[in-house]
Enzyme design. Structure first.
Site, PDB file in Angstrom:
ATOM      1  CG  ASP A 220     -10.171 -10.874   5.509  1.00  0.00           C
ATOM      2  OD1 ASP A 220     -10.647 -11.133   6.614  1.00  0.00           O
ATOM      3  OD2 ASP A 220      -9.312  -9.979   5.345  1.00  0.00           O
TER       4      ASP A 220
ATOM      5  CD  GLU B 128      -2.479  -1.427   2.679  1.00  0.00           C
ATOM      6  OE1 GLU B 128      -1.827  -1.137   3.690  1.00  0.00           O
ATOM      7  OE2 GLU B 128      -3.617  -1.934   2.725  1.00  0.00           O
TER       8      GLU B 128
HETATM    9  N1  ADE Z   1      -6.970  -6.930   8.022  1.00  0.00           N
HETATM   10  C1  ADE Z   1      -7.523  -7.496   6.936  1.00  0.00           C
HETATM   11  N2  ADE Z   1      -8.228  -8.590   7.264  1.00  0.00           N
HETATM   12  C2  ADE Z   1      -8.115  -8.722   8.614  1.00  0.00           C
HETATM   13  C3  ADE Z   1      -8.590  -9.653   9.536  1.00  0.00           C
HETATM   14  N3  ADE Z   1      -9.333 -10.673   9.139  1.00  0.00           N
HETATM   15  N4  ADE Z   1      -8.269  -9.479  10.838  1.00  0.00           N
HETATM   16  C4  ADE Z   1      -7.501  -8.455  11.231  1.00  0.00           C
HETATM   17  N5  ADE Z   1      -7.010  -7.524  10.400  1.00  0.00           N
HETATM   18  C5  ADE Z   1      -7.313  -7.660   9.085  1.00  0.00           C
END
Ligand code: ADE
Length: 268
Positions: free
Chosen positions: A225, A18
């Site tokens: 996610d 990023e």
């Molecule tokens: N950043 C992106 N996905 C995450 C997750 N599942 N838990 C913590 N930080 C994150």
């Protein structure tokens, strides 16, 4: 009356991919200066026409707090933007959606029985509000991105990540020092903080430091996610193919919007 120059905007991102992408855009805008402090590079320059100081915070709350304090103390930033990816916490938040944080909470802060769960001890606060003007601008930038830029993302990439109709959400973002990647874990967090929209590992710390110094801040998170058992699977691909496209355009639109970082004018 003499207008003092406006202070730069601090931009803090957790991951190297990023930071690299934004630094490349900053170099396209003109000359940059890099200062190394506390094991971290701070890049000063113009990004989409606005004075910015960009740094890679790295992952986690302590790293984010140190980087934010550096931006405030050493570079006098007038506001901080924390941008990155996050896991979806609410059932309504899907991969490819965007969350603009209105408030931040640290879900792993627990000093019971001395202080209520989630409260930052001796502050009486568990939720730290983002700046309303910057939040509104980020939301506008996101709406415009969804309507005008997203259609240019290649159909095969959209299909690969099931990005049917990505949406903007505004509300609570929760942070803690762990990557959440299990059904039981995310279900427990949902039960504990029912209004949480997104889960990540930095913005609660950025918010607390900004609050301490009276510096406005804004939080932009792209949902990579669902914080469940599949959370880690396509993470690097999502970053390279989707999140970088989103953040380029949303941050461009945000920086080109007409908010200003006020520093009082002085009588000459
Ligand atoms: N950043 C992106 N996905 C995450 C997750 N599942 N838990 C913590 N930080 C994150």
């Amino acid at each position: 009356m003499t207008a003092l120059p406006s202070p730069p905007l601090g931009i803090l991102v957790p991951l190297a991919e990023e930071a690299e992408a934004l630094f490349a855009l900053m170099r396209q805008d003109g000359a940059t200066q890099t200062r190394r402090l506390g094991g971290r590079d701070y890049h000063s320059g113009s990004l989409f026409g606005r004075d910015c100081v960009l740094t890679l915070s790295r992952v986690g709350k302590v790293a984010a707090a140190t980087a934010t304090a550096g931006l405030v103390h050493e570079f006098g930033v007038g506001a901080v933007l924390n941008a990155g990816v996050a896991g979806g916490a609410a059932a309504s938040v899907h991969v490819g959606d965007i969350v603009v944080g209105d408030a931040m909470l640290q879900h792993d802060l627990d000093a019971r029985p001395i202080f209520p769960r989630f409260e930052v001890p001796l502050t009486g606060m568990s939720r730290f509000a983002a700046d309303a003007v910057l939040g509104a601008s980020l939301a506008r930038a996101t709406q415009a991105f969804l309507a005008e830029d997203l259609p240019a993302l290649a159909p095969d990439i959209r299909a690969q990540f099931s990005l049917a109709s990505p949406a903007l959400h505004r509300g609570l973002v929760i942070s803690g020092d762990r990557f959440v990647n299990g059904h039981a874990d995310v279900a427990a967090l949902r039960a504990d903080v029912p209004d949480a929209l997104a889960i990540e590992m930095e913005s609660g710390a950025v918010a607390q430091v900004c609050h301490d110094y009276g510096v406005p801040f804004a939080v932009l998170r792209i949902i990579s996610d669902s914080a469940d058992d599949n959370a880690h699977v396509d993470f690097p691909r999502f970053l390279g193919l989707v999140a970088s496209f989103y953040s380029h355009h949303i941050i461009r639109r945000f920086l080109q919007d007409d908010w200003s970082l006020g520093r009082a004018t002085i009588s000459a």
